[in-house]
Design an enzyme around this catalytic site. Structure first.
Site, mmCIF file in Angstrom:
data_model
loop_
_atom_site.group_PDB
_atom_site.id
_atom_site.type_symbol
_atom_site.label_atom_id
_atom_site.label_comp_id
_atom_site.label_asym_id
_atom_site.label_seq_id
_atom_site.Cartn_x
_atom_site.Cartn_y
_atom_site.Cartn_z
ATOM 1 C CG ASP A 7 -0.481 0.302 2.512
ATOM 2 O OD1 ASP A 7 0.758 0.523 2.629
ATOM 3 O OD2 ASP A 7 -1.262 0.351 3.473
ATOM 4 C CG HIS A 8 -1.102 4.695 0.924
ATOM 5 N ND1 HIS A 8 -2.207 3.922 0.639
ATOM 6 C CD2 HIS A 8 -1.271 5.163 2.177
ATOM 7 C CE1 HIS A 8 -3.031 3.947 1.681
ATOM 8 N NE2 HIS A 8 -2.479 4.687 2.616
ATOM 9 C CB CYS A 64 0.330 -2.366 4.856
ATOM 10 S SG CYS A 64 0.154 -3.233 6.420
ATOM 11 N N GLY A 65 1.907 -0.317 6.203
ATOM 12 C CA GLY A 65 2.641 0.486 7.183
ATOM 13 C C GLY A 65 3.201 -0.358 8.317
ATOM 14 C CB THR A 66 1.675 -2.114 11.041
ATOM 15 O OG1 THR A 66 0.479 -2.603 10.413
ATOM 16 C CG2 THR A 66 1.416 -0.736 11.626
ATOM 17 N N GLY A 67 2.454 -3.945 8.452
ATOM 18 C CA GLY A 67 2.437 -5.361 8.054
ATOM 19 C C GLY A 67 1.242 -6.084 8.647
ATOM 20 N N GLY A 69 -2.200 -4.995 9.075
ATOM 21 C CA GLY A 69 -3.484 -4.941 8.360
ATOM 22 C C GLY A 69 -3.493 -5.837 7.139
ATOM 23 C CG HIS A 97 7.909 -25.300 12.843
ATOM 24 N ND1 HIS A 97 8.140 -25.081 14.184
ATOM 25 C CD2 HIS A 97 8.915 -26.110 12.425
ATOM 26 C CE1 HIS A 97 9.229 -25.729 14.557
ATOM 27 N NE2 HIS A 97 9.733 -26.350 13.506
ATOM 28 N NE ARG A 131 7.260 -31.552 16.105
ATOM 29 C CZ ARG A 131 8.519 -31.395 15.674
ATOM 30 N NH1 ARG A 131 9.023 -32.255 14.793
ATOM 31 N NH2 ARG A 131 9.268 -30.412 16.115
ATOM 32 C CG HIS A 132 6.131 -28.906 11.849
ATOM 33 N ND1 HIS A 132 5.849 -28.275 13.046
ATOM 34 C CD2 HIS A 132 7.388 -29.405 11.965
ATOM 35 C CE1 HIS A 132 6.906 -28.354 13.838
ATOM 36 N NE2 HIS A 132 7.850 -29.043 13.208
HETATM 37 C C1 RB5 Z 1 -2.130 3.102 6.071
HETATM 38 O O1 RB5 Z 1 -1.948 4.393 6.527
HETATM 39 C C2 RB5 Z 1 -1.897 2.118 7.214
HETATM 40 O O2 RB5 Z 1 -3.007 2.104 8.056
HETATM 41 C C3 RB5 Z 1 -1.614 0.756 6.681
HETATM 42 O O3 RB5 Z 1 -0.521 0.802 5.829
HETATM 43 C C4 RB5 Z 1 -1.264 -0.347 7.688
HETATM 44 O O4 RB5 Z 1 -0.319 0.110 8.599
HETATM 45 C C5 RB5 Z 1 -2.368 -1.041 8.321
HETATM 46 O O5 RB5 Z 1 -2.187 -2.051 9.022
#
Ligand code: RB5
Length: 146
Positions: A7-8, A64-67, A69, A97, A131-132
């Site tokens: 994403d952006h 994404c910003g955090t990975g 979402g 695993h 087992r995995h």
């Molecule tokens: C976008 O601003 C942000 O919310 C998205 O990239 C992400 O961090 C969501 O989990």
């Protein structure tokens, strides 16, 4: 074929990873997006993950910003086992695993050097099976229960 989508909030990280994949001679499809564009992360997750499930892509990298979402979104799609990752140990073990087929990272969380090491472990580590396999089968069964 490996897919990569962002994403952006992760455009620069995507570019760093694409450069790394090119240096390694790994074929990939870039699903976008670029500067000046915006996309909601569930839409990118769906776009890329549909191609993983169909077999067009072997594995995918989602950013994404955090990975977070984009990994939550990816894991809603049947057949996707996505790991949100910001360390090399998890990158290795989610392949050994969990047979993860998607790795997710945050452009606001990991730097390019660490992200490329995570990508390398994700792409180069095989599934251990045994087992995995039973446990992965139970994940698939959970999907069926809805
Ligand atoms: C976008 O601003 C942000 O919310 C998205 O990239 C992400 O961090 C969501 O989990």
């Amino acid at each position: 074929m490996i897919g990569i989508g962002n994403d952006h909030a992760a455009i620069e990280l995507k570019h760093a990873i694409c450069e790394h994949l090119t240096e390694r001679g790994i074929e990939f499809t870039d699903y976008g997006i670029e500067h000046g564009e915006k996309i909601d992360y569930p839409d990118m997750a769906e776009r890329v993950c549909r191609d993983v499930v169909s077999g067009k892509l072997e594995k995918a990298i989602l950013l994404c910003g955090t990975g977070v979402g984009i990994s939550i979104s990816a894991n809603k799609i049947k057949g996707i086992r996505a790991c949100c990752c910001s360390d090399t140990f998890s990158a290795k073990y989610t392949r050994l695993h969990n047979d993860a087929n998607v790795i997710c990272m945050g452009g606001r969380v990991v730097g390019p050097g660490l992200a490329c090491e995570i990508v390398d472990l994700f792409l180069d580590t095989g599934f251990e099976g045994g087992r995995h396999q039973r446990r992965v089968d139970k994940i698939t069964a959970l999907e069926q229960k809805g």
